[in-house]
Design a protein around this motif. Sequence first.
Motif, PDB file in Angstrom:
ATOM      1  N   GLY A 209       0.809  -1.216   0.000  1.00 15.31           N
ATOM      2  CA  GLY A 209       0.000   0.000   0.000  1.00 15.31           C
ATOM      3  C   GLY A 209       0.836   1.258   0.000  1.00 15.31           C
ATOM      4  O   GLY A 209       1.748   1.419  -0.799  1.00 15.31           O
ATOM      5  N   ILE A 210       0.550   2.154   0.945  1.00 19.97           N
ATOM      6  CA  ILE A 210       1.248   3.436   1.030  1.00 19.97           C
ATOM      7  C   ILE A 210       2.734   3.232   1.280  1.00 19.97           C
ATOM      8  O   ILE A 210       3.573   3.891   0.665  1.00 19.97           O
ATOM      9  CB  ILE A 210       0.624   4.324   2.133  1.00 19.97           C
ATOM     10  CG1 ILE A 210      -0.797   4.712   1.732  1.00 19.97           C
ATOM     11  CG2 ILE A 210       1.475   5.562   2.382  1.00 19.97           C
ATOM     12  CD1 ILE A 210      -1.587   5.379   2.838  1.00 19.97           C
ATOM     13  N   ALA A 211       3.080   2.298   2.154  1.00 17.33           N
ATOM     14  CA  ALA A 211       4.494   2.027   2.434  1.00 17.33           C
ATOM     15  C   ALA A 211       5.208   1.516   1.186  1.00 17.33           C
ATOM     16  O   ALA A 211       6.351   1.903   0.905  1.00 17.33           O
ATOM     17  CB  ALA A 211       4.630   1.019   3.570  1.00 17.33           C
ATOM     18  N   GLY A 212       4.541   0.666   0.417  1.00 16.39           N
ATOM     19  CA  GLY A 212       5.120   0.152  -0.826  1.00 16.39           C
ATOM     20  C   GLY A 212       5.345   1.258  -1.836  1.00 16.39           C
ATOM     21  O   GLY A 212       6.395   1.308  -2.494  1.00 16.39           O
ATOM     22  N   ARG A 213       4.381   2.155  -1.972  1.00 13.51           N
ATOM     23  CA  ARG A 213       4.532   3.282  -2.904  1.00 13.51           C
ATOM     24  C   ARG A 213       5.664   4.204  -2.454  1.00 13.51           C
ATOM     25  O   ARG A 213       6.402   4.737  -3.289  1.00 13.51           O
ATOM     26  CB  ARG A 213       3.220   4.033  -3.048  1.00 13.51           C
ATOM     27  CG  ARG A 213       2.201   3.256  -3.893  1.00 13.51           C
ATOM     28  CD  ARG A 213       1.001   4.087  -4.273  1.00 13.51           C
ATOM     29  NE  ARG A 213       0.171   4.504  -3.154  1.00 13.51           N
ATOM     30  CZ  ARG A 213      -0.774   3.756  -2.586  1.00 13.51           C
ATOM     31  NH1 ARG A 213      -1.010   2.546  -3.033  1.00 13.51           N
ATOM     32  NH2 ARG A 213      -1.476   4.219  -1.568  1.00 13.51           N
ATOM     33  N   ALA A 214       5.796   4.409  -1.150  1.00 13.07           N
ATOM     34  CA  ALA A 214       6.895   5.238  -0.636  1.00 13.07           C
ATOM     35  C   ALA A 214       8.241   4.588  -0.946  1.00 13.07           C
ATOM     36  O   ALA A 214       9.192   5.264  -1.354  1.00 13.07           O
ATOM     37  CB  ALA A 214       6.738   5.458   0.865  1.00 13.07           C
ATOM     38  N   LEU A 215       8.320   3.260  -0.771  1.00 14.45           N
ATOM     39  CA  LEU A 215       9.560   2.549  -1.081  1.00 14.45           C
ATOM     40  C   LEU A 215       9.859   2.623  -2.582  1.00 14.45           C
ATOM     41  O   LEU A 215      11.010   2.780  -2.975  1.00 14.45           O
ATOM     42  CB  LEU A 215       9.484   1.093  -0.612  1.00 14.45           C
ATOM     43  CG  LEU A 215      10.752   0.253  -0.814  1.00 14.45           C
ATOM     44  CD1 LEU A 215      11.961   0.906  -0.156  1.00 14.45           C
ATOM     45  CD2 LEU A 215      10.529  -1.151  -0.260  1.00 14.45           C
ATOM     46  N   GLU A 216       8.819   2.543  -3.426  1.00 13.79           N
ATOM     47  CA  GLU A 216       9.009   2.693  -4.875  1.00 13.79           C
ATOM     48  C   GLU A 216       9.701   4.016  -5.178  1.00 13.79           C
ATOM     49  O   GLU A 216      10.642   4.064  -5.971  1.00 13.79           O
ATOM     50  CB  GLU A 216       7.660   2.678  -5.603  1.00 13.79           C
ATOM     51  CG  GLU A 216       7.168   1.321  -5.986  1.00 13.79           C
ATOM     52  CD  GLU A 216       5.837   1.405  -6.727  1.00 13.79           C
ATOM     53  OE1 GLU A 216       5.719   2.208  -7.681  1.00 13.79           O
ATOM     54  OE2 GLU A 216       4.928   0.663  -6.338  1.00 13.79           O
ATOM     55  N   LYS A 217       9.225   5.092  -4.574  1.00 10.18           N
ATOM     56  CA  LYS A 217       9.820   6.416  -4.805  1.00 10.18           C
ATOM     57  C   LYS A 217      11.271   6.445  -4.337  1.00 10.18           C
ATOM     58  O   LYS A 217      12.125   7.047  -4.986  1.00 10.18           O
ATOM     59  CB  LYS A 217       9.011   7.509  -4.095  1.00 10.18           C
ATOM     60  CG  LYS A 217       7.643   7.714  -4.690  1.00 10.18           C
ATOM     61  CD  LYS A 217       7.764   8.229  -6.112  1.00 10.18           C
ATOM     62  CE  LYS A 217       6.407   8.458  -6.723  1.00 10.18           C
ATOM     63  NZ  LYS A 217       6.460   8.589  -8.172  1.00 10.18           N
TER      64      LYS A 217
END
Length: 162
Positions: free
Chosen positions: A114-122
């Motif tokens: 979720g949000i944590a995954g998207r933050a890690l993507e960035k």
Amino acid sequence: MSEVCFTATCDAPLDVTFAYLDDYRNVLEYMHGMTSYRPVGELDHGLGAMYESTIKLGPSTQKSTIKNVCWEKNARVSYESVSGMRSTTTFVFRELPGQRSEVEVRIGFSLPGGIAGRALEKTLEPFIAAAAKNTAANISRVVSAHYARQVAAAGNADSPRP
């Protein structure tokens, strides 16, 4: 889903470039950050073949199982993840004049969480951009060297022996 696209030019004919990149045993030589890549199941290439992979991108190590979903000899190969990091990878092959070829590679990915995954993507985007640049250079280098060895071996085979 984030996506990176790059092109590699090889000093090798199209069929040689395709055969080299289609062989799973060569993946660790050109895919920057890939630390393991092995077939699972009965097929080791072609449509339906599956592979377990581990790739290190900056501070993160991602594991996934991918499946070959498109295989057109000397034209296109595509993979999609079936577990782990969600990803798609497509190789498009083109013949160039003068015994040369080009490979366009598109890699799409998204991390779970979720949000944590998207933050890690960035966070990983700069590492992925560098990995793409290195992978393009690696493909050009290793495929060209592979073809040069083939040409040299064929030349030596035709040479008279003392």
